[in-house]
Design an enzyme around this catalytic site. Structure first.
Site, PDB file in Angstrom:
ATOM      1  N   CYS A  14       0.819  -1.228   0.000  1.00 16.38           N
ATOM      2  CA  CYS A  14       0.000   0.000   0.000  1.00 16.38           C
ATOM      3  C   CYS A  14       0.847   1.270   0.000  1.00 16.38           C
ATOM      4  O   CYS A  14       0.325   2.366  -0.222  1.00 16.38           O
ATOM      5  CB  CYS A  14      -0.939   0.004   1.205  1.00 16.38           C
ATOM      6  N   HIS A  41      -3.410   7.240   2.450  1.00 12.06           N
ATOM      7  CA  HIS A  41      -3.794   5.912   1.962  1.00 12.06           C
ATOM      8  C   HIS A  41      -5.150   5.543   2.565  1.00 12.06           C
ATOM      9  O   HIS A  41      -5.330   5.577   3.782  1.00 12.06           O
ATOM     10  CB  HIS A  41      -2.730   4.892   2.367  1.00 12.06           C
ATOM     11  N   ASN A  44     -10.225  -0.143   0.052  1.00 14.33           N
ATOM     12  CA  ASN A  44      -8.763  -0.036   0.083  1.00 14.33           C
ATOM     13  C   ASN A  44      -8.223  -0.621  -1.229  1.00 14.33           C
ATOM     14  O   ASN A  44      -8.248  -1.843  -1.418  1.00 14.33           O
ATOM     15  CB  ASN A  44      -8.235  -0.812   1.291  1.00 14.33           C
TER      16      ASN A  44
HETATM   17  O1  UT7 Z   1      -3.735  -1.180   3.507  1.00 15.67           O
HETATM   18  C1  UT7 Z   1      -2.731  -1.690   4.370  1.00 15.67           C
HETATM   19  C2  UT7 Z   1      -3.039  -1.289   5.722  1.00 15.67           C
HETATM   20  N1  UT7 Z   1      -4.285  -1.926   6.169  1.00 15.67           N
HETATM   21  C3  UT7 Z   1      -4.886  -1.408   7.189  1.00 15.67           C
HETATM   22  O2  UT7 Z   1      -4.459  -0.402   7.678  1.00 15.67           O
HETATM   23  C4  UT7 Z   1      -6.064  -2.159   7.782  1.00 15.67           C
HETATM   24  C5  UT7 Z   1      -6.034  -1.992   9.263  1.00 15.67           C
HETATM   25  N2  UT7 Z   1      -7.014  -2.772   9.979  1.00 15.67           N
HETATM   26  C6  UT7 Z   1      -8.328  -2.498   9.947  1.00 15.67           C
HETATM   27  O3  UT7 Z   1      -8.774  -1.592   9.272  1.00 15.67           O
HETATM   28  C7  UT7 Z   1      -9.221  -3.294  10.842  1.00 15.67           C
HETATM   29  O4  UT7 Z   1      -8.449  -4.136  11.658  1.00 15.67           O
HETATM   30  C8  UT7 Z   1     -10.258  -4.165  10.073  1.00 15.67           C
HETATM   31  C9  UT7 Z   1     -11.311  -3.263   9.440  1.00 15.67           C
HETATM   32  C10 UT7 Z   1      -9.569  -4.996   8.990  1.00 15.67           C
HETATM   33  C11 UT7 Z   1     -10.963  -5.112  11.041  1.00 15.67           C
HETATM   34  O5  UT7 Z   1     -11.559  -4.390  12.073  1.00 15.67           O
HETATM   35  P1  UT7 Z   1     -11.300  -4.776  13.613  1.00 15.67           P
HETATM   36  O6  UT7 Z   1     -12.145  -3.904  14.406  1.00 15.67           O
HETATM   37  O7  UT7 Z   1      -9.827  -4.745  13.863  1.00 15.67           O
HETATM   38  O8  UT7 Z   1     -11.862  -6.243  13.661  1.00 15.67           O
HETATM   39  P2  UT7 Z   1     -11.127  -7.609  14.072  1.00 15.67           P
HETATM   40  O9  UT7 Z   1     -10.390  -8.156  12.882  1.00 15.67           O
HETATM   41  O10 UT7 Z   1     -10.370  -7.488  15.340  1.00 15.67           O
HETATM   42  O11 UT7 Z   1     -12.390  -8.462  14.370  1.00 15.67           O
HETATM   43  C12 UT7 Z   1     -13.301  -8.107  15.428  1.00 15.67           C
HETATM   44  C13 UT7 Z   1     -14.496  -9.042  15.340  1.00 15.67           C
HETATM   45  C14 UT7 Z   1     -14.087 -10.498  15.285  1.00 15.67           C
HETATM   46  O12 UT7 Z   1     -15.053 -11.245  15.964  1.00 15.67           O
HETATM   47  P3  UT7 Z   1     -14.787 -11.747  17.458  1.00 15.67           P
HETATM   48  O13 UT7 Z   1     -13.526 -12.575  17.389  1.00 15.67           O
HETATM   49  O14 UT7 Z   1     -14.622 -10.482  18.272  1.00 15.67           O
HETATM   50  O15 UT7 Z   1     -16.009 -12.520  17.775  1.00 15.67           O
HETATM   51  C15 UT7 Z   1     -14.143 -10.828  13.830  1.00 15.67           C
HETATM   52  O16 UT7 Z   1     -14.376 -12.190  13.580  1.00 15.67           O
HETATM   53  O17 UT7 Z   1     -15.212  -8.773  14.129  1.00 15.67           O
HETATM   54  C16 UT7 Z   1     -15.301  -9.986  13.379  1.00 15.67           C
HETATM   55  N3  UT7 Z   1     -15.277  -9.654  11.943  1.00 15.67           N
HETATM   56  C17 UT7 Z   1     -16.379  -9.376  11.254  1.00 15.67           C
HETATM   57  N4  UT7 Z   1     -17.667  -9.311  11.623  1.00 15.67           N
HETATM   58  C18 UT7 Z   1     -18.557  -8.976  10.673  1.00 15.67           C
HETATM   59  C19 UT7 Z   1     -14.190  -9.563  11.144  1.00 15.67           C
HETATM   60  N5  UT7 Z   1     -14.578  -9.211   9.890  1.00 15.67           N
HETATM   61  C20 UT7 Z   1     -15.930  -9.100   9.942  1.00 15.67           C
HETATM   62  C21 UT7 Z   1     -16.920  -8.751   8.992  1.00 15.67           C
HETATM   63  N6  UT7 Z   1     -18.198  -8.701   9.408  1.00 15.67           N
HETATM   64  N7  UT7 Z   1     -16.604  -8.447   7.697  1.00 15.67           N
END
Ligand code: UT7
Length: 339
Positions: A122, A263, A293
């Site tokens: 990215c 970004h 993204n």
């Molecule tokens: O481009 C390169 C740089 N990339 C970035 O900067 C991305 C940075 N990261 C993020 O933007 C975020 O971490 C995400 C948007 C990818 C994810 O958000 P998060 O708040 O960090 O979620 P998480 O991965 O920690 O997941 C939290 C919960 C989990 O459930 P439990 O374990 O708490 O029960 C996931 O399974 O949300 C769940 N989850 C979803 N739920 C509904 C993960 N993806 C989804 C989804 N829909 N699409």
């Protein structure tokens, strides 16, 4: 050997931005579409990321195809039909070998020009800006087409609902020419960095020389994977520090920045970085709601979408973060471009 590399440069013979263009494939995937395929919801995706929809390629449509469209738009915007060099920032080339840039140059009718790919995930577009500025400062090129293009939909794990929500396909491009620091469009300073300790945070583990694919075996880890939470924390910290570094180099205070075009990884990350640096939310450009993204295409696509709000003479700050891990920033004065 140090595992942490930070490079700063100020250039005398500067690069001037003189054209922008973008392209996204016509096929749109909305949050509602994803909710039909995964256990997810429009509310979850919008509140965590700010994304409403993303574009994805159809079968047979490649990164190179998108890059040609964006490159053609940028050349048209610049009013030129020739360049000395084509650089393509991408993590999803058309083939593992050779680079995609020569085919893109050919597709644009730019036969026989120098052409190569650059990989910094990215951060690829910001690294590309610095690399091109180096070519121009060294007298190796007078005018360059820099394209950021990616089709992450082709490498995502079909079972990964998080990645499906975040990533979209697209391409963005700029034309840079040799000029003076006092000109509109001048790129004034860069900050680039990396930390290879965190290689596993954003990765396609198998399929390279370390874990080659072997005949008859398709391992699960040939898909893209991202440790979202850790990436989020690094992204905010590294982007804020990089932005502050470039502001220091160019002598701008945070409140001098007319537009922060970062970004588009996550709307919350962009506003958190703005907050840490001291840039008001209304100065943070956001188009992630429409495109998701788009990796190396993210900043040049945002610049293309921002042409309606950016004014000639505006002080513009670009900052990216990506796999590697890598980060980078650039400061420029917005040029007068044709509509
Ligand atoms: O481009 C390169 C740089 N990339 C970035 O900067 C991305 C940075 N990261 C993020 O933007 C975020 O971490 C995400 C948007 C990818 C994810 O958000 P998060 O708040 O960090 O979620 P998480 O991965 O920690 O997941 C939290 C919960 C989990 O459930 P439990 O374990 O708490 O029960 C996931 O399974 O949300 C769940 N989850 C979803 N739920 C509904 C993960 N993806 C989804 C989804 N829909 N699409």
């Amino acid at each position: 050997m140090a595992d942490h590399i930070v490079m700063h440069c100020m250039i005398d013979r500067v690069s001037v931005l003189c054209g922008v263009g973008g392209y996204v494939p016509s096929s749109v995937v909305t949050n509602a579409d994803l909710a039909g395929r995964f256990d997810t919801s429009d509310e979850w995706i919008r509140s965590r990321t700010g994304i409403r929809q993303r574009h994805v390629v159809r079968t047979g449509e490649s990164t190179g195809d998108l890059a040609v469209q964006a490159g053609a738009a940028a050349l048209k915007n610049a009013g030129v039909d020739s360049v000395d060099l084509v650089v393509l920032a991408t993590t999803t080339p058309d083939h593992p070998c050779p680079a995609t840039a020569p085919a893109v140059a050919r597709g644009l009718g730019l036969d026989h020009v120098a052409a190569f790919d650059l990989g910094a995930v990215c951060t690829g577009f910001v690294y590309g800006l610095a690399a091109v500025a180096g070519f121009i400062a060294a007298g190796l090129a007078e005018r360059v087409l820099l394209i950021g293009a990616d089709t992450f939909s082709t490498i995502l794990d079909p079972a990964d609902r998080g990645a499906a929500a975040v990533f979209g396909d697209g391409a963005g491009a700029v034309v840079l020419r040799r000029g003076d620091a006092g000109e509109l469009g001048a790129l004034l300073a860069f900050d680039l960095g990396s930390d290879g300790d965190f290689v596993d945070l954003i990765t396609v583990r198998a399929g390279g020389s370390k874990h080659p694919l072997t005949a008859g075996q398709v391992p699960d880890d040939h898909w893209f994977s991202m440790q979202g939470k850790a990436v989020y924390r690094h992204a905010v910290r590294r982007m804020a520090a990089s932005a502050q570094d470039v502001l220091r180099q160019v002598g701008w205070r945070a409140q001098d920045v007319d537009w922060f075009v970062g970004h588009q990884a996550n709307q919350r990350i962009l506003h958190a970085v703005g907050d840490q640096v001291g840039i008001a939310p209304e100065r943070v450009f956001v188009n992630i709601d429409q495109v998701g993204n788009t990796v190396a295409a993210s900043i040049p696509l945002a610049l293309t979408d921002a042409t309606g709000v950016l004014r000639p003479g505006d002080k513009v700050l670009l900052t990216a973060f990506g796999g590697g891990i890598t980060w980078g920033s650039a400061a420029l004065i917005w040029p007068a471009l044709p509509d």
